[in-house]
Every structure is written in structure tokens, then in C-alpha cells.
Design a protein around this motif. Structure first.
Motif, PDB file in Angstrom:
ATOM      1  N   THR A  78       0.863  -1.252   0.071  1.00 17.73           N
ATOM      2  CA  THR A  78      -0.037   0.186  -0.070  1.00 17.73           C
ATOM      3  C   THR A  78       0.944   1.210   0.006  1.00 17.73           C
ATOM      4  O   THR A  78       2.155   1.123   0.308  1.00 17.73           O
TER       5      THR A  78
ATOM      6  N   SER B 273       0.131   6.052   0.154  1.00 20.65           N
ATOM      7  CA  SER B 273      -0.764   6.915   0.260  1.00 20.65           C
ATOM      8  C   SER B 273      -0.690   7.912  -0.854  1.00 20.65           C
ATOM      9  O   SER B 273       0.243   8.075  -1.499  1.00 20.65           O
TER      10      SER B 273
ATOM     11  N   ARG C  89      -5.271   9.246   1.047  1.00 21.43           N
ATOM     12  CA  ARG C  89      -5.963   8.096   0.877  1.00 21.43           C
ATOM     13  C   ARG C  89      -5.023   6.749   0.557  1.00 21.43           C
ATOM     14  O   ARG C  89      -4.090   7.150   0.220  1.00 21.43           O
TER      15      ARG C  89
ATOM     16  N   ILE D  78      -3.879   3.990  -1.111  1.00 16.38           N
ATOM     17  CA  ILE D  78      -4.109   3.252  -2.228  1.00 16.38           C
ATOM     18  C   ILE D  78      -3.332   1.893  -2.074  1.00 16.38           C
ATOM     19  O   ILE D  78      -2.257   1.565  -1.758  1.00 16.38           O
ATOM     20  N   SER D  79      -4.092   0.772  -2.563  1.00 18.88           N
ATOM     21  CA  SER D  79      -3.526  -0.638  -2.348  1.00 18.88           C
ATOM     22  C   SER D  79      -3.236  -0.981  -3.888  1.00 18.88           C
ATOM     23  O   SER D  79      -3.544  -0.359  -4.849  1.00 18.88           O
TER      24      SER D  79
ATOM     25  N   TRP E 230      -8.246   2.295  -4.652  1.00 24.23           N
ATOM     26  CA  TRP E 230      -8.840   2.284  -3.341  1.00 24.23           C
ATOM     27  C   TRP E 230     -10.322   2.128  -3.400  1.00 24.23           C
ATOM     28  O   TRP E 230     -10.959   2.177  -4.455  1.00 24.23           O
TER      29      TRP E 230
END
Length: 78
Positions: free
Chosen positions: A39, A41, A46, A48-49, A61
Motif C-alpha cells: 500500500t 498514500s 487516501r 492506495i492498495s 482505493w
């Protein structure tokens, strides 16, 4: 939902790879709680995967309130 960057990659693929990408995207949308490979950000904070499925790295996301998976990027891992 797909970002403009994800759509651009999609349109550059041949039909067979487009079908494979869509199949993997549908799998991701049906089970957004898959454990990502890693992951990060984004600028808005947020999470983010990033998940490798077949030959594609999906960056996404999940908007739980809207029950939507937002795919912000796709990289061809071939």
C-alpha cells in the motif's frame, strides 16, 4: 470506476489482453478486501492498495460509503 490513465492503458492492449484485464477488474470489484501486495498514500492521504493480478498491477482505493472500487492506475507487468 477507472481513471483516465487506466483507460489509456486498456485501449492500447489487444482484445485478448483487454478481456483478461476486465476479468481481473471484475474479480477485484467483487472482492475489494483482497490483501494487497503493498500500500501507499496519495496526495489526499487516501490509502492506495497495489495488487498484482495475472500480468497487471492494479492501483486502487475502495470508497466503502459508495460501495465503489476506484482503479486509479494499471501497469502492464509483462
Amino acid at each position: 470506476m477507472f481513471s483516465a490513465d487506466a483507460v489509456a492503458l486498456f485501449t492500447g492492449l489487444n482484445r485478448r489482453r483487454q478481456r483478461r484485464l476486465l476479468d481481473r477488474a471484475h474479480e477485484l470489484a467483487s472482492d475489494p478486501f483482497l490483501v494487497p501486495d503493498f500500500t501507499s498514500s496519495d496526495a489526499d492521504g487516501r490509502v492506495i492498495s497495489h495488487l498484482l493480478l495475472d500480468d497487471f498491477l492494479f492501483d486502487y482505493w475502495v470508497d466503502h460509503a459508495a460501495k465503489t472500487v476506484l482503479i486509479v492506475g494499471i501497469d502492464d507487468a509483462l
